[in-house]
Design a protein around this motif. Structure first.
Motif, PDB file in Angstrom:
ATOM      1  N   PHE A   3     -89.844  42.753  34.439  1.00  0.00           N
ATOM      2  CA  PHE A   3     -90.622  43.178  35.590  1.00  0.00           C
ATOM      3  C   PHE A   3     -90.319  44.586  36.098  1.00  0.00           C
ATOM      4  O   PHE A   3     -91.112  45.161  36.821  1.00  0.00           O
ATOM      5  N   ILE A   4     -89.155  45.141  35.736  1.00  0.00           N
ATOM      6  CA  ILE A   4     -88.803  46.452  36.272  1.00  0.00           C
ATOM      7  C   ILE A   4     -88.797  47.502  35.184  1.00  0.00           C
ATOM      8  O   ILE A   4     -89.600  48.431  35.192  1.00  0.00           O
ATOM      9  N   SER A   5     -87.875  47.406  34.242  1.00  0.00           N
ATOM     10  CA  SER A   5     -87.739  48.436  33.225  1.00  0.00           C
ATOM     11  C   SER A   5     -87.042  47.847  32.002  1.00  0.00           C
ATOM     12  O   SER A   5     -86.209  46.946  32.120  1.00  0.00           O
ATOM     13  N   ARG A   6     -87.356  48.354  30.864  1.00  0.00           N
ATOM     14  CA  ARG A   6     -86.733  47.901  29.620  1.00  0.00           C
ATOM     15  C   ARG A   6     -85.322  48.472  29.482  1.00  0.00           C
ATOM     16  O   ARG A   6     -85.065  49.599  29.879  1.00  0.00           O
ATOM     17  N   PHE A   7     -84.435  47.669  28.932  1.00  0.00           N
ATOM     18  CA  PHE A   7     -83.109  48.149  28.577  1.00  0.00           C
ATOM     19  C   PHE A   7     -83.203  48.873  27.243  1.00  0.00           C
ATOM     20  O   PHE A   7     -84.077  48.580  26.434  1.00  0.00           O
ATOM     21  N   GLU A   8     -82.282  49.801  27.015  1.00  0.00           N
ATOM     22  CA  GLU A   8     -82.184  50.390  25.690  1.00  0.00           C
ATOM     23  C   GLU A   8     -81.613  49.313  24.775  1.00  0.00           C
ATOM     24  O   GLU A   8     -80.561  48.746  25.050  1.00  0.00           O
ATOM     25  N   LYS A   9     -82.313  49.053  23.696  1.00  0.00           N
ATOM     26  CA  LYS A   9     -81.918  47.959  22.815  1.00  0.00           C
ATOM     27  C   LYS A   9     -80.750  48.357  21.922  1.00  0.00           C
ATOM     28  O   LYS A   9     -80.698  49.438  21.387  1.00  0.00           O
ATOM     29  N   ASP A  10     -79.819  47.446  21.833  1.00  0.00           N
ATOM     30  CA  ASP A  10     -78.785  47.535  20.814  1.00  0.00           C
ATOM     31  C   ASP A  10     -78.563  46.111  20.324  1.00  0.00           C
ATOM     32  O   ASP A  10     -79.278  45.195  20.705  1.00  0.00           O
ATOM     33  N   TRP A  48     -89.944  47.978  41.773  1.00  0.00           N
ATOM     34  CA  TRP A  48     -88.562  48.434  41.954  1.00  0.00           C
ATOM     35  C   TRP A  48     -87.910  47.792  43.167  1.00  0.00           C
ATOM     36  O   TRP A  48     -86.684  47.849  43.322  1.00  0.00           O
ATOM     37  N   LEU A  49     -88.704  47.152  44.020  1.00  0.00           N
ATOM     38  CA  LEU A  49     -88.123  46.406  45.144  1.00  0.00           C
ATOM     39  C   LEU A  49     -87.319  45.206  44.648  1.00  0.00           C
ATOM     40  O   LEU A  49     -86.473  44.678  45.368  1.00  0.00           O
ATOM     41  N   LEU A  50     -87.584  44.785  43.420  1.00  0.00           N
ATOM     42  CA  LEU A  50     -86.819  43.689  42.825  1.00  0.00           C
ATOM     43  C   LEU A  50     -85.415  44.120  42.399  1.00  0.00           C
ATOM     44  O   LEU A  50     -84.525  43.279  42.280  1.00  0.00           O
ATOM     45  N   ALA A  51     -85.207  45.405  42.148  1.00  0.00           N
ATOM     46  CA  ALA A  51     -83.902  45.878  41.651  1.00  0.00           C
ATOM     47  C   ALA A  51     -82.749  45.479  42.572  1.00  0.00           C
ATOM     48  O   ALA A  51     -81.732  44.960  42.082  1.00  0.00           O
TER      49      ALA A  51
END
Length: 161
Positions: free
Chosen positions: A81-88, A14-17
């Motif tokens: 590397f951080i978190s997946r987006f909700e796909k659309d 999360w330091l990458l955010a």
């Protein structure tokens, strides 16, 4: 203790955010500079030489490529590397950009940006010393070879999947 360290390392991603948020600011700066250049050219457009216009257009294309590169790195880096987006339907392409394909896309984008700079140098060749032109060409060839080698290094991985 091992689980604590593993969780600490995992959460450190999360330091990458903030870095990716900073890239969005870089994208804003590129957009501002892009439109500043467009606004600057408009009053001079009718009196501008064709080669000067081509140079301006190449600079705009260069900024668009750099902006696209920033978006690619920002979104796919976050996704990988951080978190997946909700796909659309709009973000389906993100799942295709893993770290390996991102590396190749970045390398080919750098080659394209370098080619635009080299074209700008050639269009102003009369005002650029020959030894400097040689260094630009060597640097561009280095980028091309690097992109080629990176793509070849990933080829066996892609086939094995």
């Amino acid at each position: 203790m091992q689980k604590f360290i593993a969780n600490l390392l995992l959460n450190a991603r999360w330091l990458l955010a903030p870095i990716y948020l900073g890239l969005s600011l870089a994208l804003l700066m590129i957009a501002i500079k892009f439109f500043m250049q467009v606004i600057h050219v408009i009053p001079e457009l009718l009196s501008m030489r064709e080669t000067d216009l081509v140079l301006v257009v190449l600079a705009l294309i260069d900024m668009a490529l750099v902006g696209s590169l920033v978006v690619m790195v920002m979104l796919s880096g976050y996704e990988n590397f951080i978190s997946r987006f909700e796909k659309d339907d709009n973000l389906g392409w993100l799942s295709e950009l893993d770290a390996s394909s991102l590396k190749i896309k970045v390398a080919t984008s750098i080659v394209a940006i370098s080619a635009i700079h080299l074209l700008q140098i050639f269009m102003n060749a009369e005002s650029v010393p020959d030894n400097k032109i040689m260094w630009y060409i060597l640097l561009h060839i280095t980028f091309v070879i690097t992109a080629f080698v990176l793509s070849r290094m990933d080829a066996p991985t892609k086939i094995a999947r």
